[in-house]
Design a protein around this motif. Structure first.
Motif, PDB file in Angstrom:
ATOM      1  N   VAL A 109       1.535 -39.125  -1.368  1.00  0.00           N
ATOM      2  CA  VAL A 109       0.817 -38.455  -0.286  1.00  0.00           C
ATOM      3  C   VAL A 109       0.803 -36.949  -0.502  1.00  0.00           C
ATOM      4  N   GLN A 110      -0.054 -36.286   0.266  1.00  0.00           N
ATOM      5  CA  GLN A 110      -0.127 -34.832   0.261  1.00  0.00           C
ATOM      6  C   GLN A 110       1.072 -34.231   1.009  1.00  0.00           C
ATOM      7  N   PRO A 111       1.482 -33.007   0.659  1.00  0.00           N
ATOM      8  CA  PRO A 111       2.445 -32.293   1.511  1.00  0.00           C
ATOM      9  C   PRO A 111       1.873 -32.136   2.923  1.00  0.00           C
ATOM     10  N   THR A 112       2.742 -31.905   3.871  1.00  0.00           N
ATOM     11  CA  THR A 112       2.304 -31.865   5.275  1.00  0.00           C
ATOM     12  C   THR A 112       1.917 -30.479   5.753  1.00  0.00           C
ATOM     13  N   GLY A 113       2.278 -29.426   5.008  1.00  0.00           N
ATOM     14  CA  GLY A 113       2.168 -28.099   5.589  1.00  0.00           C
ATOM     15  C   GLY A 113       3.256 -27.926   6.639  1.00  0.00           C
ATOM     16  N   ASP A 121       5.577 -36.032  14.561  1.00  0.00           N
ATOM     17  CA  ASP A 121       6.257 -35.954  13.272  1.00  0.00           C
ATOM     18  C   ASP A 121       5.382 -36.622  12.212  1.00  0.00           C
ATOM     19  N   PRO A 122       5.013 -35.901  11.124  1.00  0.00           N
ATOM     20  CA  PRO A 122       4.094 -36.483  10.141  1.00  0.00           C
ATOM     21  C   PRO A 122       4.640 -37.726   9.452  1.00  0.00           C
ATOM     22  N   GLY A 136      -0.322 -40.066   5.179  1.00  0.00           N
ATOM     23  CA  GLY A 136      -0.526 -41.264   4.373  1.00  0.00           C
ATOM     24  C   GLY A 136      -0.976 -42.470   5.159  1.00  0.00           C
ATOM     25  N   ALA A 137      -1.049 -42.357   6.485  1.00  0.00           N
ATOM     26  CA  ALA A 137      -1.486 -43.497   7.290  1.00  0.00           C
ATOM     27  C   ALA A 137      -2.881 -43.953   6.877  1.00  0.00           C
ATOM     28  N   ALA A 138      -3.716 -42.997   6.452  1.00  0.00           N
ATOM     29  CA  ALA A 138      -5.044 -43.336   5.946  1.00  0.00           C
ATOM     30  C   ALA A 138      -5.089 -43.199   4.428  1.00  0.00           C
ATOM     31  N   HIS A 438      -5.446 -35.326   4.173  1.00  0.00           N
ATOM     32  CA  HIS A 438      -4.905 -34.066   3.642  1.00  0.00           C
ATOM     33  C   HIS A 438      -4.625 -33.047   4.734  1.00  0.00           C
ATOM     34  N   GLY A 439      -5.089 -33.297   5.952  1.00  0.00           N
ATOM     35  CA  GLY A 439      -4.944 -32.296   6.991  1.00  0.00           C
ATOM     36  C   GLY A 439      -3.858 -32.636   7.991  1.00  0.00           C
ATOM     37  N   VAL A 440      -3.788 -31.780   9.008  1.00  0.00           N
ATOM     38  CA  VAL A 440      -2.852 -31.990  10.116  1.00  0.00           C
ATOM     39  C   VAL A 440      -3.328 -33.161  10.965  1.00  0.00           C
ATOM     40  N   ASP A 441      -2.380 -33.970  11.447  1.00  0.00           N
ATOM     41  CA  ASP A 441      -2.676 -35.126  12.302  1.00  0.00           C
ATOM     42  C   ASP A 441      -3.576 -36.149  11.604  1.00  0.00           C
TER      43      ASP A 441
END
Length: 471
Positions: A109-113, A121-122, A136-138, A438-441
């Motif tokens: 997965v991508q980093p969360t920022g 919580d990501p 990573g949910a999607a 890749h983004g927030v939420d």
């Protein structure tokens, strides 16, 4: 509604409405377990970027391998090449004369920022309404679970038919797939297939499925603008020489025309897509304020999918906090150029380098370091696998699928086509415009996930009709 329907037999028509409904009924009680398994994967922070702990990536690979064994795959292994991240290969070989389908996804997965910018919580999957939130949910643990769930649905039937299935779950896609080509060459015999399903794209909208039939490629480079041997006092020496940041600004300003279109000569622009995106949807998804003019010309989808797009994605320069009254002697910038189908990456790189060198500002030396080159992709419009996929999508969503492009790049698809010539590649996905990959939420629409699982099961059911590839 009963969930104990008669099993589908190989002689049944997989597109028959009754057969589709039976499979839908069989899927329904499986979904809670699928969401639980997906949630467990999301809890693993499997970031394969340099500088991050690799232990979660290995944990994620082990979890995926366990899921595939549970789904009935007979040969499951975790492996890597050189210093690459762990990938999972699961196989159930085809009966003699029958086709093999390769199912691809990735478990990294991508980093969360900044986690504080997330609503939740990501790495703690959280359900809200029809969506499951989490990194990573999607992208792309839902792709992993779509494969697992489809195999749970029709795996036994595929074994009866003799259709071969291979699942390849990569562990470093978000980090650029640095060892992908070496990996598939080293494991060519295990990964040979007649059709390849890449579950790493998006649907057109919630309720409207899509086949991604074009992808932009990418080239990037680093340009250095040098004006002095060392930093000097801006008051004592400023005037006869312009600082490197000013000169860099003058150089990058030549990359676009006044309308915002890429101004580098000799780049390809592909045919405009047949579908169009509402401007308000684009503005919402990209976070562009109303009234702010958009760059470029032509339809939005043509600007996103079939035209080059160029961005300065990083600059090395003194920070404002650390600024002093000196002339900056040198500045570096990384430039990323997305290229449409039909554009040769090497030719695009040459054109970009030539443009930068020809537009070097007076009084500055321009140095260029060439970087990545990834090929664009355009799928054939009408093939047996494409017809099968469209039929499966139509039955799962009860609406016609659309052919879409993707402005982003999946460069490894070119590697798949080169290493496995003749194999058909289908680019599908579980995301929708609100997934914020890749983004927030980041989130997954659970209704769409259900339809993706059903569509893949239908596709696999029909795979017995696919022709064997010519080697």
């Amino acid at each position: 509604m009963s969930h104990h329907s008669a099993p589908w037999s190989p002689s049944s028509d997989p597109a028959d409405p009754r057969a589709v409904e039976q499979l839908r009924e069989k899927l329904e009680p499986m979904l809670p377990r699928a969401i639980e398994d997906l949630s467990a994967l999301v809890r693993i922070p499997s970031i394969a970027f340099p500088g991050y702990d690799r232990a979660p990536v290995h944990e994620s690979a082990e979890a995926v391998a366990s899921l595939l064994r549970d789904a009935g795959m007979s040969e499951v292994s975790i492996t890597h090449v050189d210093d690459g991240a762990p990938a999972v290969i699961a196989r159930r070989p085809a009966r003699e004369g029958m086709p093999t389908v390769l199912l691809y996804a990735h478990h990294d997965v991508q980093p969360t920022g900044d986690p504080a910018s997330w609503t939740t919580d990501p790495f703690e999957p959280t359900r809200s309404g029809d969506r499951l939130f989490g990194r990573g949910a999607a992208d792309d643990k839902a792709g992993v679970m779509a494969h697992v769930t489809a195999l749970r649905l029709v795996g036994e039937e595929l074994a009866e038919l003799g259709v071969g299935v291979t699942v390849f779950v990569e562990g470093e896609e978000e980090a650029g797939s640095p060892t992908f080509r070496r990996f598939i060459e080293a494991h060519r015999d295990q990964l040979e297939a007649d059709a390849i399903v890449v579950a790493d794209s998006a649907n057109w909208a919630v309720g409207t499925p899509a086949l991604t039939t074009s992808l932009r490629g990418v080239v990037d480079l680093t340009v250095t603008v040098r004006v002095l041997e060392r930093a000097v006092h801006s008051g004592m020496f400023g005037g006869p020489v312009l600082d490197a940041l000013t000169q860099m600004g003058r150089l990058v300003s030549t990359l676009h025309d006044d309308e915002g279109s890429v101004a580098v000569p000799d780049l390809v622009r592909a045919e405009a897509p047949a579908v169009e995106m509402p401007e308000e949807d684009y503005r919402r998804d990209a976070g562009i304020p109303a009234g702010q003019p958009l760059a470029g010309t032509g339809s939005l989808t043509s600007r996103l999918w079939s035209a080059p797009a160029l961005s300065v994605i990083g600059i090395d320069a003194p920070s404002v906090r650390d600024a002093s009254n000196t002339l900056v002697p040198a500045a570096r910038a990384k430039i990323s150029l997305r290229i449409p189908p039909g554009q040769d990456p090497a030719a695009a790189m040459d054109a970009l380098v030539d443009h930068l060198e020809r537009n070097a500002p007076r009084g500055a030396v321009v140095e260029i370091e060439r970087g990545e080159q990834g090929r664009p992709f355009r799928a054939p419009a009408d093939t047996p696998a494409m017809r099968l996929a469209r039929s499966a999508f139509r039955d799962a969503w009860d609406t016609e699928p659309v052919d879409t492009g993707l402005g982003g790049s999946i460069p490894f698809i070119a590697d798949l086509l080169e290493v496995f010539p003749g194999a058909e590649v289908l680019v599908t996905g579980v995301e929708d415009p609100d997934s914020r990959a890749h983004g927030v939420d980041e989130s997954l629409h659970l209704g769409e996930f259900s339809r993706v699982c059903l569509a893949e099961a239908l596709l696999l059911r029909g795979a017995a009709s696919l022709p064997r590839r010519e080697v």
